[in-house]
Design a protein around this motif. Structure first.
Motif, PDB file in Angstrom:
ATOM      1  N   LYS A 112      -5.965  -5.342   4.699  1.00  0.00           N
ATOM      2  CA  LYS A 112      -5.280  -4.731   5.726  1.00  0.00           C
ATOM      3  C   LYS A 112      -6.272  -4.782   6.770  1.00  0.00           C
ATOM      4  N   LEU A 113      -7.355  -4.089   6.646  1.00  0.00           N
ATOM      5  CA  LEU A 113      -8.406  -4.095   7.635  1.00  0.00           C
ATOM      6  C   LEU A 113      -8.903  -5.259   8.295  1.00  0.00           C
TER       7      LEU A 113
ATOM      8  N   MET B 289       0.868  -1.039   0.018  1.00  0.00           N
ATOM      9  CA  MET B 289       0.057  -0.042   0.017  1.00  0.00           C
ATOM     10  C   MET B 289       0.892   1.262   0.154  1.00  0.00           C
ATOM     11  N   LYS B 290       1.961   1.202   0.785  1.00  0.00           N
ATOM     12  CA  LYS B 290       2.795   2.367   0.815  1.00  0.00           C
ATOM     13  C   LYS B 290       3.468   2.744  -0.570  1.00  0.00           C
TER      14      LYS B 290
ATOM     15  N   ALA C 123      -7.977   0.220  -7.670  1.00  0.00           N
ATOM     16  CA  ALA C 123      -8.997  -0.980  -7.368  1.00  0.00           C
ATOM     17  C   ALA C 123      -7.975  -1.955  -6.486  1.00  0.00           C
ATOM     18  N   THR C 124      -6.626  -2.004  -6.797  1.00  0.00           N
ATOM     19  CA  THR C 124      -5.651  -2.790  -6.159  1.00  0.00           C
ATOM     20  C   THR C 124      -5.476  -2.269  -4.784  1.00  0.00           C
ATOM     21  N   TYR C 125      -5.452  -0.971  -4.625  1.00  0.00           N
ATOM     22  CA  TYR C 125      -5.203  -0.345  -3.479  1.00  0.00           C
ATOM     23  C   TYR C 125      -6.301  -0.645  -2.578  1.00  0.00           C
ATOM     24  N   ARG C 126      -7.403  -0.207  -3.012  1.00  0.00           N
ATOM     25  CA  ARG C 126      -8.784  -0.592  -2.154  1.00  0.00           C
ATOM     26  C   ARG C 126      -8.915  -1.961  -1.807  1.00  0.00           C
ATOM     27  N   GLN C 127      -8.340  -2.955  -2.391  1.00  0.00           N
ATOM     28  CA  GLN C 127      -8.352  -4.359  -2.154  1.00  0.00           C
ATOM     29  C   GLN C 127      -7.428  -4.515  -1.031  1.00  0.00           C
TER      30      GLN C 127
ATOM     31  N   LYS D 139      -1.139   6.069  -6.411  1.00  0.00           N
ATOM     32  CA  LYS D 139      -1.939   5.104  -6.741  1.00  0.00           C
ATOM     33  C   LYS D 139      -3.222   4.729  -5.782  1.00  0.00           C
ATOM     34  N   GLU D 140      -3.679   5.634  -5.021  1.00  0.00           N
ATOM     35  CA  GLU D 140      -4.496   5.386  -3.873  1.00  0.00           C
ATOM     36  C   GLU D 140      -5.817   4.992  -4.320  1.00  0.00           C
TER      37      GLU D 140
END
Length: 79
Positions: free
Chosen positions: A61-62, A40-41, A52-56, A48-49
């Motif tokens: 992570k959550l 993510m970092k 779709a990849t970042y959101r997945q 690229k926040e």
């Protein structure tokens, strides 16, 4: 008497296997959390926040964070 000893020995073996499995699972969850955070970092550094990849990865992570919190809540992991 012998049967009771066998049952106790079997229970001990099962308990040891469960503990070993738990420790493996905990290590894997912690490793996955760290790897997910690192990915993510990198994406964030590339701006690229909103992908779709970042959101997945955020969802993953959550979930991992929630599992780790549950372990802490039940005293299975140090704060």
């Amino acid at each position: 008497m012998e049967a009771e000893k066998n049952i106790a020995a079997e229970k001990k073996i099962v308990a040891e296997k469960r503990l070993e499995a738990f420790e493996k699972m905990l290590d894997t969850i912690q490793e996955n959390y760290i790897k997910t955070d690192e990915k993510m970092k990198l994406l964030k550094a590339e701006g690229k926040e909103k992908t779709a990849t970042y959101r997945q990865l955020m969802g993953t992570k959550l979930q991992l964070q929630n599992m780790i919190s549950q372990y802490k809540l039940f005293g299975l992991l140090d704060e």
